[in-house]
Write a protein that holds these residues in place. Sequence first.
Motif, short mmCIF file in Angstrom:
data_model
loop_
_atom_site.label_atom_id
_atom_site.label_comp_id
_atom_site.label_asym_id
_atom_site.label_seq_id
_atom_site.Cartn_x
_atom_site.Cartn_y
_atom_site.Cartn_z
N ASN A 162 30.43 33.98 50.92
CA ASN A 162 30.25 32.74 50.18
C ASN A 162 29.26 32.95 49.05
N ILE A 163 29.10 31.92 48.21
CA ILE A 163 28.24 32.05 47.03
C ILE A 163 26.83 31.53 47.32
N GLY A 164 26.51 31.31 48.58
CA GLY A 164 25.18 30.89 48.99
C GLY A 164 25.19 30.80 50.50
N PHE B 280 33.28 30.83 41.75
CA PHE B 280 33.24 31.43 43.08
C PHE B 280 33.40 32.95 42.95
N ASP C 47 28.21 17.15 45.82
CA ASP C 47 27.32 18.04 46.56
C ASP C 47 28.04 18.83 47.62
N ALA C 48 29.17 18.28 48.07
CA ALA C 48 29.89 18.97 49.15
C ALA C 48 30.52 20.25 48.66
N THR D 208 32.67 25.90 41.33
CA THR D 208 33.28 26.62 42.45
C THR D 208 34.77 26.79 42.25
N GLY E 100 30.12 26.52 48.63
CA GLY E 100 31.45 27.09 48.73
C GLY E 100 32.60 26.12 48.70
N ILE F 205 26.06 23.63 52.37
CA ILE F 205 26.85 22.85 51.40
C ILE F 205 27.57 23.74 50.39
N LYS G 155 27.06 39.29 42.43
CA LYS G 155 26.20 39.69 43.55
C LYS G 155 26.66 41.00 44.18
N GLU H 220 26.18 36.44 51.43
CA GLU H 220 26.43 36.58 49.99
C GLU H 220 26.82 38.03 49.69
N ASN I 93 30.47 34.59 40.92
CA ASN I 93 29.24 34.75 41.68
C ASN I 93 29.37 35.91 42.66
#
Lengths: 357, 357
Positions: A183-185, B234, B355-356, B150, A191, A189, B241, A217, B237
């Motif tokens: 995921n990106i974090g 998505f 936010d979700a 995302t 993704g 909350i 990373k 990540e 990122n």
Amino acid sequence: MSLPRIAVDAMGGDEGVRVMVEGAALARRRHEKFNFLLMGDRAQIERALESHPGLAGAAEIRHCDRTIEGEDKPSQALRRAKGTSMGEAVAAVKRGEAGAAVSAGNTGALMAISKVALRTLPGIDRPALAALLPTLEEQDVIMLDLGANTECDARNLVQFAIMGAAYSRIVTGRERPRVRLLNIGTEAIKGTDEVQEAAQHLRDASTLAIDFDGFVEADKINRGDVDVVVTDGFSGNIALKAIEGSARFVTDLLKSAFASSFRSKVGFLVSRPATELLRHHLDPDNHNGAVFLGLNGVVVKSHGSATANGVANAVAVAARLLEEDLTARIRQDLAELGDHLMTNGSANNNKIESDAK
Amino acid sequence: MSLPRIAVDAMGGDEGVRVMVEGAALARRRHEKFNFLLMGDRAQIERALESHPGLAGAAEIRHCDRTIEGEDKPSQALRRAKGTSMGEAVAAVKRGEAGAAVSAGNTGALMAISKVALRTLPGIDRPALAALLPTLEEQDVIMLDLGANTECDARNLVQFAIMGAAYSRIVTGRERPRVRLLNIGTEAIKGTDEVQEAAQHLRDASTLAIDFDGFVEADKINRGDVDVVVTDGFSGNIALKAIEGSARFVTDLLKSAFASSFRSKVGFLVSRPATELLRHHLDPDNHNGAVFLGLNGVVVKSHGSATANGVANAVAVAARLLEEDLTARIRQDLAELGDHLMTNGSANNNKIESDAK
């Protein structure tokens, strides 16, 4: 233990028959109880076998006068599969003449042919392509899917987690492999909806024999504290290639830096054992052999550009998965897991991705 | 030329005021015509400025007694923005008191606050986060989006391509930057519907001042033959990373390899200039400063963990984009491009991601 015979598509790969046969010969030396079905042009295979009498004595040739080409779309490959070296290698697994198939050919074609011939295991909607990547620790990490499924829903991701864990148990010996969703974090909350829904299911599935702890990540894949990284095929393919490209980028920089002054050249020669170790650790050949998980049979994809040593590693992956009976283990896990699989029965089952994807 | 004043959120970042102020001071030495608005706790900023008289003479402090926290969700941050160091830095750009804002705080919050305060440029549905990555050649490559969005549709990707090209023209001086869409293969049939549709649009848009030639795979990002890599937030990122993590993985391996024998240690010392060059080239501080493209104003995000030198680089990015008037250039490109933008007017415009997501 499953049948100790491996079918090799001798025609796939950039380098052709010679490398595939030499790879099989190298693998045979490490796994002496295995023997081989070599699929492809008989004359070329016989010529290649002349240098490998050990393998020649443990191999049977099945002549195929056609091959699947690199540019064949999956649907074309499916129509043409019969009589090709790739199609017949997979068909041998279906007929029970071999326990596993290894090919260095067109990945999309191999996926489509394997899925139609071998079908997915009960409870699995789609197979996934999984590979071992090096980490800073002794143990490799498994990442899946690496490109077999461009788009995945939460159900697919949960099934990938279960299959990846079964593979990891064989590789690591760990009863509860550490499974994370890419995921990106790491915050709850982050993704896509699919990733969040899959995480919720895996958190709720407390009877699963996995240590699930949310997200990882992409910069932490190689740290050695995760056993299985689960993702859709688009992100997985991008992560895998970004890792490969970045590793090559750094080693290329290093080479040019070392070549830039006499003093550096001397340093390089003196520290040769260290840089050799690095080269060995990063050599893609040493991690060659991606597995299609979730099928009734073992199918291993070798890099198209793998050397004979790389092919030998891919064949060794197939041998190990047969020795440890991966398919039976996944089947058993699936039987125990029932409702966590989120399977939708046959709706998506054994459907082939459209070529447009 | 735009207003040569940069608003700095002095409270963001893991290291706090001292590093942000020192970074601004370093940047000021390189860009002497710029002056600064420092947003945050007056007493702390004044204390930090004692070591930097040059900056103190060119900076105005705006006291803010609140900060946006790392765990604030974008919607919370929006509600709380007024009176925070981050919110006031962006507000200064909105009011025309500064040409650019720099923050090392919460990325999602900075994105939300910037989007609401500065609005997107006409023709742009969503801003994107873009950064420079090192390549094997002299020239860096720009990648976007790196996580602001995302999920993206084809229209978003086309707009990112145009914004990335405008940025690249400033960085490379190239009239027609080489733009590629990140994908899992280079064949036309590969990838998601969104990626394929965006590619079709960019191929058809022959009047665009870009050299568009389809797809790039993630292992080719750093080769130096592409100027702009366009992707959804998505995948972007994950690619970013994965590249960072893999580079660190290789250098960590290298360190342990060099530390493993006396001979290697000697070699390492002799070749120190080469490994220093490598370290310098890969140091994330040297590539610090991601830009939110597509807003009416320049907003630069510094890594939370950046050193003063890294902060200075982020501030220098802001200074350069002001000097070259990036916003006017993107606006001009957009005006010329009209229907290639695929904008849907105001439907999605200036909507904040839930936010979700």
